[in-house]
Motif scaffolding. Structure first.
Motif, PDB file in Angstrom:
ATOM      1  N   ARG A  46       0.820  -1.211   0.000  1.00 56.38           N
ATOM      2  CA  ARG A  46       0.000   0.000   0.000  1.00 56.38           C
ATOM      3  C   ARG A  46       0.857   1.265   0.000  1.00 56.38           C
ATOM      4  O   ARG A  46       0.391   2.339  -0.396  1.00 56.38           O
ATOM      5  CB  ARG A  46      -0.930  -0.003   1.215  1.00 56.38           C
ATOM      6  N   GLU A  47       2.122   1.141   0.441  1.00 52.99           N
ATOM      7  CA  GLU A  47       3.001   2.306   0.483  1.00 52.99           C
ATOM      8  C   GLU A  47       3.532   2.696  -0.902  1.00 52.99           C
ATOM      9  O   GLU A  47       4.042   3.802  -1.089  1.00 52.99           O
ATOM     10  CB  GLU A  47       4.200   2.041   1.405  1.00 52.99           C
ATOM     11  N   VAL A  48       3.437   1.775  -1.873  1.00 51.39           N
ATOM     12  CA  VAL A  48       3.957   2.056  -3.211  1.00 51.39           C
ATOM     13  C   VAL A  48       3.200   3.231  -3.829  1.00 51.39           C
ATOM     14  O   VAL A  48       1.965   3.279  -3.807  1.00 51.39           O
ATOM     15  CB  VAL A  48       3.832   0.809  -4.119  1.00 51.39           C
ATOM     16  N   ASP A 233       1.348  12.490  -5.185  1.00 54.07           N
ATOM     17  CA  ASP A 233       2.343  11.497  -5.594  1.00 54.07           C
ATOM     18  C   ASP A 233       3.694  12.153  -5.862  1.00 54.07           C
ATOM     19  O   ASP A 233       4.753  11.599  -5.540  1.00 54.07           O
ATOM     20  CB  ASP A 233       1.874  10.764  -6.856  1.00 54.07           C
ATOM     21  N   GLY A 234       3.650  13.346  -6.467  1.00 50.67           N
ATOM     22  CA  GLY A 234       4.892  14.064  -6.731  1.00 50.67           C
ATOM     23  C   GLY A 234       5.611  14.441  -5.451  1.00 50.67           C
ATOM     24  O   GLY A 234       6.840  14.310  -5.343  1.00 50.67           O
ATOM     25  N   GLU A 235       4.849  14.892  -4.458  1.00 46.88           N
ATOM     26  CA  GLU A 235       5.447  15.229  -3.167  1.00 46.88           C
ATOM     27  C   GLU A 235       6.023  13.995  -2.487  1.00 46.88           C
ATOM     28  O   GLU A 235       7.089  14.043  -1.864  1.00 46.88           O
ATOM     29  CB  GLU A 235       4.388  15.880  -2.262  1.00 46.88           C
ATOM     30  N   ALA A 236       5.306  12.876  -2.608  1.00 48.19           N
ATOM     31  CA  ALA A 236       5.782  11.623  -2.003  1.00 48.19           C
ATOM     32  C   ALA A 236       7.076  11.147  -2.662  1.00 48.19           C
ATOM     33  O   ALA A 236       7.987  10.644  -1.986  1.00 48.19           O
ATOM     34  CB  ALA A 236       4.703  10.550  -2.131  1.00 48.19           C
ATOM     35  N   ILE A 237       7.174  11.313  -3.988  1.00 47.43           N
ATOM     36  CA  ILE A 237       8.404  10.921  -4.699  1.00 47.43           C
ATOM     37  C   ILE A 237       9.580  11.790  -4.263  1.00 47.43           C
ATOM     38  O   ILE A 237      10.693  11.296  -4.035  1.00 47.43           O
ATOM     39  CB  ILE A 237       8.185  11.015  -6.225  1.00 47.43           C
ATOM     40  N   LYS A 238       9.338  13.098  -4.129  1.00 46.84           N
ATOM     41  CA  LYS A 238      10.410  14.002  -3.683  1.00 46.84           C
ATOM     42  C   LYS A 238      10.866  13.669  -2.269  1.00 46.84           C
ATOM     43  O   LYS A 238      12.059  13.744  -1.948  1.00 46.84           O
ATOM     44  CB  LYS A 238       9.917  15.453  -3.739  1.00 46.84           C
ATOM     45  N   GLN A 239       9.921  13.305  -1.429  1.00 47.22           N
ATOM     46  CA  GLN A 239      10.236  13.055  -0.023  1.00 47.22           C
ATOM     47  C   GLN A 239      10.848  11.675   0.203  1.00 47.22           C
ATOM     48  O   GLN A 239      11.813  11.535   0.963  1.00 47.22           O
ATOM     49  CB  GLN A 239       8.959  13.191   0.809  1.00 47.22           C
ATOM     50  N   HIS A 240      10.307  10.641  -0.458  1.00 49.42           N
ATOM     51  CA  HIS A 240      10.723   9.267  -0.169  1.00 49.42           C
ATOM     52  C   HIS A 240      11.521   8.605  -1.285  1.00 49.42           C
ATOM     53  O   HIS A 240      12.132   7.555  -1.062  1.00 49.42           O
ATOM     54  CB  HIS A 240       9.486   8.395   0.124  1.00 49.42           C
ATOM     55  N   PHE A 242      11.647   7.540  -5.763  1.00 42.43           N
ATOM     56  CA  PHE A 242      10.783   6.958  -6.787  1.00 42.43           C
ATOM     57  C   PHE A 242      10.308   5.560  -6.416  1.00 42.43           C
ATOM     58  O   PHE A 242       9.159   5.199  -6.634  1.00 42.43           O
ATOM     59  CB  PHE A 242      11.532   6.912  -8.130  1.00 42.43           C
ATOM     60  N   PHE A 243      11.193   4.757  -5.854  1.00 42.41           N
ATOM     61  CA  PHE A 243      10.874   3.353  -5.581  1.00 42.41           C
ATOM     62  C   PHE A 243      10.497   3.123  -4.112  1.00 42.41           C
ATOM     63  O   PHE A 243      10.723   2.037  -3.573  1.00 42.41           O
ATOM     64  CB  PHE A 243      12.047   2.454  -5.966  1.00 42.41           C
ATOM     65  N   TYR A 244       9.893   4.116  -3.489  1.00 43.14           N
ATOM     66  CA  TYR A 244       9.458   3.977  -2.101  1.00 43.14           C
ATOM     67  C   TYR A 244       8.391   2.886  -1.987  1.00 43.14           C
ATOM     68  O   TYR A 244       7.399   2.879  -2.724  1.00 43.14           O
ATOM     69  CB  TYR A 244       8.893   5.301  -1.595  1.00 43.14           C
ATOM     70  N   GLY A 245       8.591   1.945  -1.060  1.00 37.43           N
ATOM     71  CA  GLY A 245       7.639   0.871  -0.842  1.00 37.43           C
ATOM     72  C   GLY A 245       7.816  -0.317  -1.772  1.00 37.43           C
ATOM     73  O   GLY A 245       7.131  -1.333  -1.619  1.00 37.43           O
ATOM     74  N   TRP A 246       8.740  -0.208  -2.734  1.00 36.46           N
ATOM     75  CA  TRP A 246       8.959  -1.287  -3.690  1.00 36.46           C
ATOM     76  C   TRP A 246       9.758  -2.423  -3.049  1.00 36.46           C
ATOM     77  O   TRP A 246      10.571  -2.213  -2.162  1.00 36.46           O
ATOM     78  CB  TRP A 246       9.721  -0.791  -4.920  1.00 36.46           C
ATOM     79  N   THR A 247       9.499  -3.636  -3.535  1.00 35.61           N
ATOM     80  CA  THR A 247      10.318  -4.808  -3.236  1.00 35.61           C
ATOM     81  C   THR A 247      10.606  -5.481  -4.579  1.00 35.61           C
ATOM     82  O   THR A 247       9.989  -5.126  -5.601  1.00 35.61           O
ATOM     83  CB  THR A 247       9.582  -5.805  -2.314  1.00 35.61           C
ATOM     84  N   PRO A 248      11.535  -6.427  -4.618  1.00 34.82           N
ATOM     85  CA  PRO A 248      11.766  -7.133  -5.886  1.00 34.82           C
ATOM     86  C   PRO A 248      10.497  -7.774  -6.452  1.00 34.82           C
ATOM     87  O   PRO A 248      10.334  -7.882  -7.671  1.00 34.82           O
ATOM     88  CB  PRO A 248      12.798  -8.209  -5.504  1.00 34.82           C
ATOM     89  N   LEU A 249       9.573  -8.169  -5.574  1.00 33.04           N
ATOM     90  CA  LEU A 249       8.333  -8.800  -6.036  1.00 33.04           C
ATOM     91  C   LEU A 249       7.392  -7.812  -6.724  1.00 33.04           C
ATOM     92  O   LEU A 249       6.493  -8.230  -7.472  1.00 33.04           O
ATOM     93  CB  LEU A 249       7.607  -9.453  -4.849  1.00 33.04           C
TER      94      LEU A 249
END
Length: 335
Positions: A46-48, A233-240, A242-249
């Motif tokens: 959900r964090e992605v 989403d843009g603010e979240a990308i700047k703060q965290h 691009f790949f915030y919340g991502w895993t290899p899966l």
């Protein structure tokens, strides 16, 4: 006479080969279409950030389409014919629409169970029929209109049932309705409009399907990138990042989603130029995928379909079957 027989015998193996490819690609498309909601729900946290997953999917689409174009030898020819104005005319508007639609689908994935999502997602057939009539004057048969009414009944049934407290005991009903059902229905409207525009570009502008995939993915990604300057989403990308919340899966559903778009083009292409043949094939895929979704949800989540899903599923299956089996036939006077 001998020459005719040799031509028939020569064309038969090629026809059988094409049929084999159709069923091969249809099988993979069925598995992809049926498993996509479940895979996205399990592997996308959900964090992605929604924009990052959609842009990544578009990048994979571009790579797949370019590889296929290079393989069939059409990449070199297009370098001489391609123009920016032609690309924007054919692909610009549907690309922007699909970018918004994909973002809404990502939101809906997280707030609906897999089977409800798959069934409700079929409402895009209603809006595709509506917009193809408005834009291309493509008429529907009486049976197809009846099938669309069945689909509307199934959509209303699911919307009321899954959005109520009884239909969703584990989640807030308002959350299911406003972050699950409403985004999905809006995405279905956008999907119908974009499909009609793509069909217009294909028929009127004679734009190749793989080229449209590349153009739409690039334009759609640019639209999403522009939206990040003034969006959460843009603010979240700047703060965290691009790949915030991502895993290899997370790469699995992203790649699956991109490959699914390519597979639709391959199934349609190998089914031949006959509209009915490709429609029946894709109709078989859609109906089979619903059953795959129900089975996978029960196997992996241990969750049997809700009463509303059980009532809506046969309506959707019947609707799609009728819609694909009884296409509108052009009368002699119209021809």
């Amino acid at each position: 006479m001998a020459a005719t027989i040799s031509r028939v015998s020569a064309s038969k193996p090629s026809s059988e080969k094409a049929d084999t490819k159709v069923w091969f690609y249809s099988l993979f498309l069925t598995l992809q279409y049926g498993a996509q909601p479940l895979i996205s729900k399990r592997f996308v946290r959900r964090e992605v950030i929604v924009t990052t997953s959609v842009m990544s999917c578009e990048l994979v689409k571009v790579m797949c389409a370019l590889i296929l174009m290079a393989k069939e030898g059409s990449l070199k020819k297009l370098q001489k014919k391609w123009t920016l104005v032609g690309a924007l005319t054919a692909s610009g508007l549907p690309a922007a629409i699909y970018a918004l639609q994909n973002s809404l689908l990502q939101i809906s994935y997280k707030n609906l169970d897999s089977l409800t999502f798959s069934i409700l997602n079929q409402t895009k057939l209603i809006f595709t029929a509506l917009f193809t009539y408005i834009i291309l004057r493509q008429k529907q048969s009486v049976q197809q209109i009846g099938a669309l009414f069945l689909l509307i009944i199934a959509a209303v049934l699911l919307s009321i049932g899954e959005g109520s407290s009884k239909g969703s005991s584990t989640k807030n009903p308002d959350e299911v309705l406003f972050y699950g059902i409403v985004p999905l229905l809006v995405a279905s409207v956008l999907s119908g409009l974009a499909s009609a525009l793509c069909q217009w570009a294909s028929q009127v502008k004679k734009h190749p399907s793989y080229l449209m995939t590349v153009e739409m993915s690039i334009v759609g990604s640019l639209c999403l990138l522009a939206s990040t300057f003034r969006s959460p989403d843009g603010e979240a990308i700047k703060q965290h990042g691009f790949f915030y919340g991502w895993t290899p899966l997370t790469l699995i559903p992203v790649t699956f989603n991109a490959v699914g778009g390519i597979l639709v083009g391959l199934v349609t292409s190998y089914a031949g130029g006959v509209r009915k043949a490709s429609s029946i094939t894709l109709g078989f895929v859609i109906v089979s995928a619903l059953l795959v979704t129900a089975l996978l949800q029960f196997l992996f989540d241990g969750k049997p379909p809700s009463l509303y899903c059980l009532l809506a599923l046969p309506l959707v299956v019947t609707s799609i079957s009728i819609y694909q089996k009884y296409p509108y036939r052009v009368k002699k006077k119209e021809a």
